[in-house]
Design a protein around this motif. Structure first.
Motif, PDB file in Angstrom:
ATOM      1  N   ASN A   1       0.824  -1.206   0.000  1.00  0.00           N
ATOM      2  CA  ASN A   1       0.000   0.000   0.000  1.00  0.00           C
ATOM      3  C   ASN A   1       0.865   1.265   0.000  1.00  0.00           C
ATOM      4  OD1 ASN A   1      -2.662   1.098   0.005  1.00  0.00           O
ATOM      5  ND2 ASN A   1      -2.309   1.743   2.126  1.00  0.00           N
ATOM      6  N   ASP A   2       1.964   1.262   0.751  1.00  0.00           N
ATOM      7  CA  ASP A   2       2.882   2.408   0.755  1.00  0.00           C
ATOM      8  C   ASP A   2       3.429   2.656  -0.648  1.00  0.00           C
ATOM      9  OD1 ASP A   2       2.649   2.733   3.544  1.00  0.00           O
ATOM     10  OD2 ASP A   2       4.383   1.431   3.929  1.00  0.00           O
ATOM     11  N   ILE A   3       3.787   1.588  -1.336  1.00  0.00           N
ATOM     12  CA  ILE A   3       4.349   1.716  -2.683  1.00  0.00           C
ATOM     13  C   ILE A   3       3.287   2.211  -3.647  1.00  0.00           C
ATOM     14  CG2 ILE A   3       5.337   0.411  -4.600  1.00  0.00           C
ATOM     15  CD1 ILE A   3       6.746  -1.308  -2.418  1.00  0.00           C
ATOM     16  N   ALA A   4       2.071   1.675  -3.565  1.00  0.00           N
ATOM     17  CA  ALA A   4       0.978   2.133  -4.430  1.00  0.00           C
ATOM     18  C   ALA A   4       0.718   3.620  -4.208  1.00  0.00           C
ATOM     19  CB  ALA A   4      -0.283   1.318  -4.174  1.00  0.00           C
ATOM     20  N   ASN A   5       0.711   4.055  -2.942  1.00  0.00           N
ATOM     21  CA  ASN A   5       0.497   5.483  -2.643  1.00  0.00           C
ATOM     22  C   ASN A   5       1.640   6.334  -3.165  1.00  0.00           C
ATOM     23  OD1 ASN A   5      -1.948   5.008  -1.368  1.00  0.00           O
ATOM     24  ND2 ASN A   5      -1.006   4.796   0.648  1.00  0.00           N
ATOM     25  N   PHE A   6       2.862   5.835  -3.106  1.00  0.00           N
ATOM     26  CA  PHE A   6       4.032   6.560  -3.594  1.00  0.00           C
ATOM     27  C   PHE A   6       3.905   6.862  -5.091  1.00  0.00           C
ATOM     28  CE2 PHE A   6       8.339   6.272  -5.496  1.00  0.00           C
ATOM     29  CZ  PHE A   6       8.909   7.392  -4.909  1.00  0.00           C
ATOM     30  N   PHE A   7       3.387   5.895  -5.847  1.00  0.00           N
ATOM     31  CA  PHE A   7       3.297   6.069  -7.296  1.00  0.00           C
ATOM     32  C   PHE A   7       1.996   6.726  -7.751  1.00  0.00           C
ATOM     33  CE2 PHE A   7       6.563   2.623  -7.475  1.00  0.00           C
ATOM     34  CZ  PHE A   7       7.536   3.380  -8.111  1.00  0.00           C
ATOM     35  N   ALA A   8       1.035   6.965  -6.854  1.00  0.00           N
ATOM     36  CA  ALA A   8      -0.238   7.585  -7.248  1.00  0.00           C
ATOM     37  C   ALA A   8       0.044   8.911  -7.959  1.00  0.00           C
ATOM     38  CB  ALA A   8      -1.114   7.804  -6.024  1.00  0.00           C
ATOM     39  N   PRO A   9      -0.677   9.236  -9.010  1.00  0.00           N
ATOM     40  CA  PRO A   9      -1.862   8.582  -9.560  1.00  0.00           C
ATOM     41  C   PRO A   9      -1.566   7.416 -10.496  1.00  0.00           C
ATOM     42  CG  PRO A   9      -1.455  10.551 -10.820  1.00  0.00           C
ATOM     43  CD  PRO A   9      -0.394  10.492  -9.729  1.00  0.00           C
ATOM     44  N   LEU A  10      -0.299   7.094 -10.753  1.00  0.00           N
ATOM     45  CA  LEU A  10      -0.001   5.900 -11.541  1.00  0.00           C
ATOM     46  C   LEU A  10      -0.458   4.684 -10.742  1.00  0.00           C
ATOM     47  CD1 LEU A  10       3.630   6.798 -12.610  1.00  0.00           C
ATOM     48  CD2 LEU A  10       1.557   7.031 -13.984  1.00  0.00           C
ATOM     49  N   ARG A  11      -0.904   3.663 -11.452  1.00  0.00           N
ATOM     50  CA  ARG A  11      -1.388   2.475 -10.749  1.00  0.00           C
ATOM     51  C   ARG A  11      -0.715   1.222 -11.293  1.00  0.00           C
ATOM     52  NH1 ARG A  11      -7.611   2.619 -11.118  1.00  0.00           N
ATOM     53  NH2 ARG A  11      -7.100   3.447 -13.160  1.00  0.00           N
ATOM     54  N   PRO A  12      -0.024   0.491 -10.427  1.00  0.00           N
ATOM     55  CA  PRO A  12       0.528  -0.799 -10.863  1.00  0.00           C
ATOM     56  C   PRO A  12      -0.603  -1.760 -11.217  1.00  0.00           C
ATOM     57  CG  PRO A  12       1.479  -0.097  -8.772  1.00  0.00           C
ATOM     58  CD  PRO A  12       0.320   0.808  -9.060  1.00  0.00           C
ATOM     59  N   ILE A  13      -0.285  -2.776 -12.010  1.00  0.00           N
ATOM     60  CA  ILE A  13      -1.298  -3.780 -12.338  1.00  0.00           C
ATOM     61  C   ILE A  13      -1.683  -4.524 -11.058  1.00  0.00           C
ATOM     62  CG2 ILE A  13      -0.475  -4.029 -14.713  1.00  0.00           C
ATOM     63  CD1 ILE A  13       0.780  -6.694 -13.883  1.00  0.00           C
ATOM     64  N   PRO A  14      -2.873  -5.140 -11.026  1.00  0.00           N
ATOM     65  CA  PRO A  14      -3.262  -5.915  -9.840  1.00  0.00           C
ATOM     66  C   PRO A  14      -2.198  -6.979  -9.532  1.00  0.00           C
ATOM     67  CG  PRO A  14      -5.134  -5.631 -11.296  1.00  0.00           C
ATOM     68  CD  PRO A  14      -3.919  -5.110 -12.041  1.00  0.00           C
ATOM     69  N   ALA A  15      -1.841  -7.108  -8.289  1.00  0.00           N
ATOM     70  CA  ALA A  15      -0.805  -8.045  -7.821  1.00  0.00           C
ATOM     71  C   ALA A  15       0.549  -7.750  -8.452  1.00  0.00           C
ATOM     72  CB  ALA A  15      -1.217  -9.493  -8.066  1.00  0.00           C
ATOM     73  N   GLY A  16       0.749  -6.492  -8.888  1.00  0.00           N
ATOM     74  CA  GLY A  16       1.989  -6.118  -9.567  1.00  0.00           C
ATOM     75  C   GLY A  16       3.074  -5.594  -8.657  1.00  0.00           C
ATOM     76  N   ILE A  17       2.825  -5.548  -7.350  1.00  0.00           N
ATOM     77  CA  ILE A  17       3.836  -5.095  -6.404  1.00  0.00           C
ATOM     78  C   ILE A  17       4.336  -6.319  -5.642  1.00  0.00           C
ATOM     79  CG2 ILE A  17       4.326  -3.670  -4.388  1.00  0.00           C
ATOM     80  CD1 ILE A  17       2.048  -1.810  -5.315  1.00  0.00           C
ATOM     81  N   VAL A  18       5.621  -6.621  -5.820  1.00  0.00           N
ATOM     82  CA  VAL A  18       6.222  -7.778  -5.166  1.00  0.00           C
ATOM     83  C   VAL A  18       7.376  -7.280  -4.304  1.00  0.00           C
ATOM     84  CG1 VAL A  18       7.366  -9.996  -5.495  1.00  0.00           C
ATOM     85  CG2 VAL A  18       5.595  -9.257  -7.107  1.00  0.00           C
ATOM     86  N   LEU A  19       7.216  -7.398  -2.996  1.00  0.00           N
ATOM     87  CA  LEU A  19       8.260  -6.996  -2.059  1.00  0.00           C
ATOM     88  C   LEU A  19       9.325  -8.077  -1.972  1.00  0.00           C
ATOM     89  CD1 LEU A  19       6.024  -5.546   0.780  1.00  0.00           C
ATOM     90  CD2 LEU A  19       7.484  -4.257  -0.781  1.00  0.00           C
ATOM     91  N   GLY A  20      10.589  -7.652  -1.981  1.00  0.00           N
ATOM     92  CA  GLY A  20      11.696  -8.589  -1.851  1.00  0.00           C
ATOM     93  C   GLY A  20      11.838  -9.068  -0.419  1.00  0.00           C
ATOM     94  N   ARG A  21      12.204 -10.318  -0.270  1.00  0.00           N
ATOM     95  CA  ARG A  21      12.359 -10.930   1.055  1.00  0.00           C
ATOM     96  C   ARG A  21      13.663 -11.723   1.110  1.00  0.00           C
ATOM     97  NH1 ARG A  21       8.698  -8.720   4.455  1.00  0.00           N
ATOM     98  NH2 ARG A  21       6.736  -8.457   3.378  1.00  0.00           N
ATOM     99  N   HIS A  22      14.278 -11.728   2.288  1.00  0.00           N
ATOM    100  CA  HIS A  22      15.418 -12.600   2.558  1.00  0.00           C
ATOM    101  C   HIS A  22      14.885 -14.014   2.745  1.00  0.00           C
ATOM    102  CE1 HIS A  22      18.439  -9.482   2.952  1.00  0.00           C
ATOM    103  NE2 HIS A  22      17.643  -8.792   3.763  1.00  0.00           N
TER     104      HIS A  22
END
Length: 94
Positions: free
Chosen positions: A41-62
Motif C-alpha cells: 500500500n505504501d508503494i501504491a500510494n508513492f506512485f499515485a496517480p499511476l497504478r501498478p497492475i493488480p498483484a503487480g507489487i512484489v516486495l523482496g524478502r530474505h
C-alpha cells in the motif's frame, strides 16, 4: 591480452542486447533502498496517480522472510513505468 578492459568497456565481455519487449506492454520497475517496513500500500500510494497492475507489487524478502528493502512493481504500460522512473531518488513515506 590486457588484464583490464579499456575504460568504458564491460569487464564481462561483449554480449548482444536481449530482444526488446513489445512497446507499450507491461513493464516492471525495480525499487531499491526501501524502508524495511514498507508495504504494498505504501508503494501504491508513492506512485499515485499511476497504478501498478493488480498483484503487480512484489516486495523482496530474505530467505528468513524479512524484508530486504527491494520491490518489483509492474505497470500496465511502458509509458507508466517511464513515468514511475521520474520519481527516482524521492522519499517514500514520511
Amino acid at each position: 591480452p590486457a588484464p583490464y578492459p579499456p575504460y568504458g568497456q564491460p569487464a564481462y565481455g561483449h554480449h548482444p542486447a536481449p530482444p526488446a519487449a513489445p512497446l507499450g506492454g507491461p513493464t516492471a520497475v525495480r525499487m531499491r533502498g526501501l524502508p524495511f517496513a514498507a508495504t504494498e500500500n505504501d508503494i501504491a500510494n508513492f506512485f499515485a496517480p499511476l497504478r501498478p497492475i493488480p498483484a503487480g507489487i512484489v516486495l523482496g524478502r530474505h530467505p528468513n522472510g524479512s524484508a530486504n528493502g527491494e520491490a518489483h512493481v509492474t505497470f500496465a504500460s511502458e509509458h507508466d513505468a517511464h513515468m514511475a522512473m521520474q520519481r527516482q531518488r524521492q522519499m517514500i513515506g514520511n
